[in-house]
Design an enzyme around this catalytic site. Structure first.
Site, PDB file in Angstrom:
ATOM      1  N   HIS A  88       0.837  -1.208   0.000  1.00  0.00           N
ATOM      2  CA  HIS A  88       0.000   0.000   0.000  1.00  0.00           C
ATOM      3  C   HIS A  88       0.864   1.247   0.000  1.00  0.00           C
ATOM      4  O   HIS A  88       1.338   1.701   1.048  1.00  0.00           O
ATOM      5  CB  HIS A  88      -0.938   0.019   1.209  1.00  0.00           C
ATOM      6  CG  HIS A  88      -2.082   0.972   1.056  1.00  0.00           C
ATOM      7  ND1 HIS A  88      -3.357   0.575   0.728  1.00  0.00           N
ATOM      8  CD2 HIS A  88      -2.141   2.320   1.143  1.00  0.00           C
ATOM      9  CE1 HIS A  88      -4.152   1.618   0.649  1.00  0.00           C
ATOM     10  NE2 HIS A  88      -3.423   2.720   0.895  1.00  0.00           N
ATOM     11  N   ASP A 120       1.738   2.665   3.595  1.00  0.00           N
ATOM     12  CA  ASP A 120       0.901   3.826   3.279  1.00  0.00           C
ATOM     13  C   ASP A 120       1.761   5.043   2.930  1.00  0.00           C
ATOM     14  O   ASP A 120       1.325   6.181   3.065  1.00  0.00           O
ATOM     15  CB  ASP A 120      -0.069   4.162   4.416  1.00  0.00           C
ATOM     16  CG  ASP A 120      -1.162   5.136   3.991  1.00  0.00           C
ATOM     17  OD1 ASP A 120      -1.586   5.086   2.831  1.00  0.00           O
ATOM     18  OD2 ASP A 120      -1.576   5.957   4.824  1.00  0.00           O
TER      19      ASP A 120
END
Length: 318
Positions: free
Chosen positions: A43, A263
């Site tokens: 991610h 992230d």
């Protein structure tokens, strides 16, 4: 939710770590465990030059530039071989920036998750597939979709569009929606991937409402969960210790349905700024974040599932 206070706390603690912490690469703590070959960060986002790839006019924030070259440095610092670039909300359904990032990093290293809508044609889906896309994201959280019926319809529409392709559907949402839609989610004909601990909060522990529903989906093999962006679920910077019980519970439920992600570059959607003003990212030491995985999953064989085998299956890495 990440607060201004937690951001400042992370920045202060991160600065202290620079002076006295473990060995670092490019300002990041070095991995403290053996990273297996083929390990994947599942991610991340890229935000290239907005003059080439303009942002969506209806976005809720504006990130600073974070290029594919920057991402490659992160990969090398963390000794990772693969990455999944996820289409962020700031581009709407214009996936060109994400596709350019995949192209720059190459098919051996990169895959992607796109955002589509009802106007996306089968021919366009084929183009996305050829470019390395292996799933679509339904971002209910940033879009403020908290009504279960509306969420259900958005997820169904995405499933209907991609089911024939063998792609997965990824969703960023909250535990209340997961609990409300548990039966629908369990019957999805495509793999389901849930972002960022399913929106669980570290300080609320494993008994918080809705977490049991998420665990059941994982245990039954009906959903993958990204133990990603731990800082989004935590008030305990810089090591986010309060999310450790959540991570361990999810891994124990079914290690074959867990993937991990940074992230990066940590877009900050919580600052009270006009959407057109740049919001500086949350200051995160990605190496320190990565090293928490060794605590969450002390068994090297389990970590290999999370970092290598599960992403290879889900995203089609050879």
């Amino acid at each position: 939710m990440t607060t201004r206070r937690s951001i400042m706390q992370a920045a202060a603690l991160g600065a202290a770590g620079l002076a006295a912490g473990p060995a670092r690469a490019a300002g990041r703590t070095a991995p403290a465990f053996e990273v297996p070959a083929g390990a994947c960060d599942c991610h991340v986002h890229v935000f290239p030059d907005p003059a080439r790839f303009p942002f969506f006019a209806g976005r809720t924030y504006t990130p600073p530039v974070a290029t594919a070259d920057d991402l490659l440095r992160l990969q090398r610092d963390l000794k990772l071989d693969r990455v999944v670039i996820v289409q962020p909300s700031v581009y709407g359904t214009d996936n060109r920036a994400t596709l350019d990032g995949i192209r720059q990093l190459g098919p051996q290293r990169a895959r992607g998750v796109a955002v589509i809508d009802a106007s996306t044609t089968p021919a366009q889906l084929e183009e996305l597939h050829q470019a390395g896309i292996r799933g679509v994201r339904v971002n209910l959280e940033t879009a403020g979709v908290v009504d279960p019926a509306a969420s259900a319809q958005k997820l169904k529409s995405a499933v209907d569009q991609v089911a024939a392709r063998g792609w997965h559907v990824q969703t960023y949402t909250r535990l209340a929606i997961i609990e409300a839609l548990k039966d629908q989610l369990a019957q999805m004909p495509v793999p389901l991937v849930v972002d960022h601990f399913g929106g669980a909060r570290g300080e609320r522990g494993v008994d918080q409402p809705g977490f049991a529903a998420l665990l059941d989906l994982v245990k039954s093999g009906k959903a993958y969960v990204k133990i990603s962006g731990a800082y989004r679920s935590s008030n305990a910077a810089p090591d986010f210790a309060d999310v450790a019980p959540l991570a361990r519970a999810l891994i124990a439920a079914n290690p074959d349905r867990i993937v991990w992600g940074t992230d990066w570059p940590h877009p900050n959607t919580s600052l009270q700024k006009p959407a057109t003003e740049i919001s500086e990212p949350v200051p995160i030491d990605d190496g320190l974040l990565f090293n928490q995985l060794a605590s969450w999953a002390p068994d090297a064989a389990v970590r290999r599932k999370i970092l290598v085998a599960n992403p290879a299956r889900l995203y089609g890495f050879a």
